[in-house]
Design a protein around this motif. Structure first.
Motif, PDB file in Angstrom:
ATOM      1  N   VAL A 147      50.535  36.154 -51.666  1.00  0.00           N
ATOM      2  CA  VAL A 147      51.322  36.167 -50.253  1.00  0.00           C
ATOM      3  C   VAL A 147      50.718  37.369 -49.623  1.00  0.00           C
ATOM      4  O   VAL A 147      50.272  38.246 -49.885  1.00  0.00           O
ATOM      5  CB  VAL A 147      52.701  36.633 -50.588  1.00  0.00           C
ATOM      6  N   SER A 148      50.284  36.924 -48.248  1.00  0.00           N
ATOM      7  CA  SER A 148      49.795  37.878 -47.492  1.00  0.00           C
ATOM      8  C   SER A 148      50.398  37.889 -46.040  1.00  0.00           C
ATOM      9  O   SER A 148      51.435  37.073 -45.955  1.00  0.00           O
ATOM     10  CB  SER A 148      48.194  37.220 -47.171  1.00  0.00           C
ATOM     11  N   ALA A 149      49.875  38.644 -45.057  1.00  0.00           N
ATOM     12  CA  ALA A 149      50.682  38.888 -43.956  1.00  0.00           C
ATOM     13  C   ALA A 149      49.784  38.725 -42.820  1.00  0.00           C
ATOM     14  O   ALA A 149      48.639  39.262 -42.868  1.00  0.00           O
ATOM     15  CB  ALA A 149      51.300  40.191 -43.883  1.00  0.00           C
ATOM     16  N   ARG A 150      50.156  38.437 -41.507  1.00  0.00           N
ATOM     17  CA  ARG A 150      49.606  38.650 -40.323  1.00  0.00           C
ATOM     18  C   ARG A 150      50.417  39.316 -39.380  1.00  0.00           C
ATOM     19  O   ARG A 150      51.678  39.238 -39.412  1.00  0.00           O
ATOM     20  CB  ARG A 150      49.366  37.259 -39.637  1.00  0.00           C
ATOM     21  N   CYS A 151      49.882  40.229 -38.493  1.00  0.00           N
ATOM     22  CA  CYS A 151      50.415  41.387 -37.652  1.00  0.00           C
ATOM     23  C   CYS A 151      49.875  41.092 -36.453  1.00  0.00           C
ATOM     24  O   CYS A 151      48.561  41.361 -35.994  1.00  0.00           O
ATOM     25  CB  CYS A 151      50.439  42.719 -38.008  1.00  0.00           C
ATOM     26  N   THR A 152      50.839  40.595 -35.434  1.00  0.00           N
ATOM     27  CA  THR A 152      50.284  40.524 -34.081  1.00  0.00           C
ATOM     28  C   THR A 152      50.576  41.726 -33.235  1.00  0.00           C
ATOM     29  O   THR A 152      51.865  42.259 -33.290  1.00  0.00           O
ATOM     30  CB  THR A 152      51.174  39.287 -33.188  1.00  0.00           C
ATOM     31  N   PHE A 178      45.268  41.257 -38.626  1.00  0.00           N
ATOM     32  CA  PHE A 178      45.833  41.985 -37.219  1.00  0.00           C
ATOM     33  C   PHE A 178      45.155  41.057 -36.348  1.00  0.00           C
ATOM     34  O   PHE A 178      43.863  40.786 -36.388  1.00  0.00           O
ATOM     35  CB  PHE A 178      45.353  43.294 -37.205  1.00  0.00           C
ATOM     36  N   LEU A 179      45.874  40.582 -35.437  1.00  0.00           N
ATOM     37  CA  LEU A 179      45.312  39.989 -34.062  1.00  0.00           C
ATOM     38  C   LEU A 179      46.040  40.438 -32.755  1.00  0.00           C
ATOM     39  O   LEU A 179      47.343  41.138 -33.064  1.00  0.00           O
ATOM     40  CB  LEU A 179      45.560  38.643 -34.255  1.00  0.00           C
TER      41      LEU A 179
END
Length: 325
Positions: A147-152, A178-179
């Protein structure tokens, strides 16, 4: 690069058009009429997915977990040896935990900041706690499930990148990416870009930019870039550059990208795009399967004529892909 595509390593599918949060970064949640890729239309694409050599399918959204047929779709793909990733807001993880760990290769959740910041951006009470409980439930069923994450990155969380990393680690995530927020396009159901007091609600002000740059420097100095934070120092600094160009009017430089030749996005209404931001080539249907749309006249002409470095949409891109496998 040529206009014809014979191999498509990455396929993004948005199976359902609705969402279950109310964040300011997109307008998907404002939809009232659901579109979805039905079982028959999906099954009709399986032969093309196999013949195109698809290696990785990402179910994005909207919220894919709202789709009643999602887990059968994932099972059909994995049975063919394809990696299947689920992108989710994290609000329905506990309800579907067993099916997620059984049916998917990995999961990416949207993490917008530490608890209070995440809840504010998502517009849902206890969104952070609900997601954290869901991740805990997944790992109780299968501790090794990735399980990973992306953060806008946007105005409300630009001062909290290091705190977001800490929150992700506390949640037991494997990594975070991050994007920058998209400030320019009408992707993600936006009919027009919202503007308040002359600024998009997610755009940074002149006062915010040095705060973001300090947070990025802190991530790099702590050795997190290229590790738990997936982006390299150069890619992290591109996030600040994206907002700087929006503030100053500088001409942005396109990222390295070959997405139109190696990936496609299939929307819930069947529209096929080269990426999230460029216009659709056409629409999958009973007489227009995926391979036909991808190599139709419009698609071939687009790829043959695309100059990523000069294209105004590509220059402002926040979510590029470069497939080099």
């Amino acid at each position: 690069m040529t206009g014809h595509v014979s191999k498509l390593p990455v396929l993004v599918i948005n199976p359902h058009s609705l969402c279950n949060c109310r964040c300011a970064m997109c307008d998907i949640w404002k939809r009232t009429r659901p579109d979805e890729i039905g079982p028959r239309l999906f099954d009709d694409q399986l032969e093309d997915i196999q013949s195109l050599g698809v290696e990785w399918v990402v179910f994005s959204g909207g919220e894919p977990l709202l789709h009643a047929d999602l887990f059968r779709k994932a099972s059909e793909l994995r049975r063919r040896g394809i990696r299947v990733t689920l992108l989710s807001s994290g609000l329905l993880l506990s309800r579907h935990a067993q099916q997620i760990v059984d049916g998917f290769s990995d999961l990416i959740v949207s993490l917008d900041g530490p608890r209070a910041i995440h809840d504010r951006i998502r517009g849902v009470t206890r969104a952070f706690g609900t997601m954290a409980s869901g991740v805990e439930r997944l790992h109780s069923l299968r501790p090794e499930f990735p399980v990973s994450a992306r953060c806008t990155v946007q105005r409300l969380n630009c001062a909290h990148l290091t705190a977001t990393v800490a929150a992700g680690r506390d949640m037991g995530l494997a990594s975070i990416s991050f994007l920058a927020s998209d400030l320019h396009s009408t992707a993600f159901n936006r009919q027009a870009l919202p503007v308040i007091d002359g600024l998009s609600p997610v755009a940074l002000t002149g006062e915010d930019l040095p705060v973001l740059e300090a947070e990025i420097d802190a991530l790099i100095e702590r050795g997190l870039a290229g590790g738990f934070v997936l982006e390299s120092p150069e890619k992290l600094r591109r996030i600040a550059l994206h907002f700087r160009c929006a503030l100053t009017g500088e001409t942005p430089v396109a990222p390295r990208c070959n997405a139109p030749w190696n990936s496609a996005v299939v929307e819930a209404d069947g529209a096929v795009r080269p990426c999230f931001f460029q216009s659709a080539f056409g629409r999958i249907a009973e007489n227009s399967p995926l391979a036909v749309v991808l190599n139709g006249e419009k698609a071939r002409a687009f790829r043959k004529g695309l100059n990523v470095e000069a294209d105004p949409i590509c220059r402002k891109c926040v979510c590029s892909l470069y497939w080099s496998k």
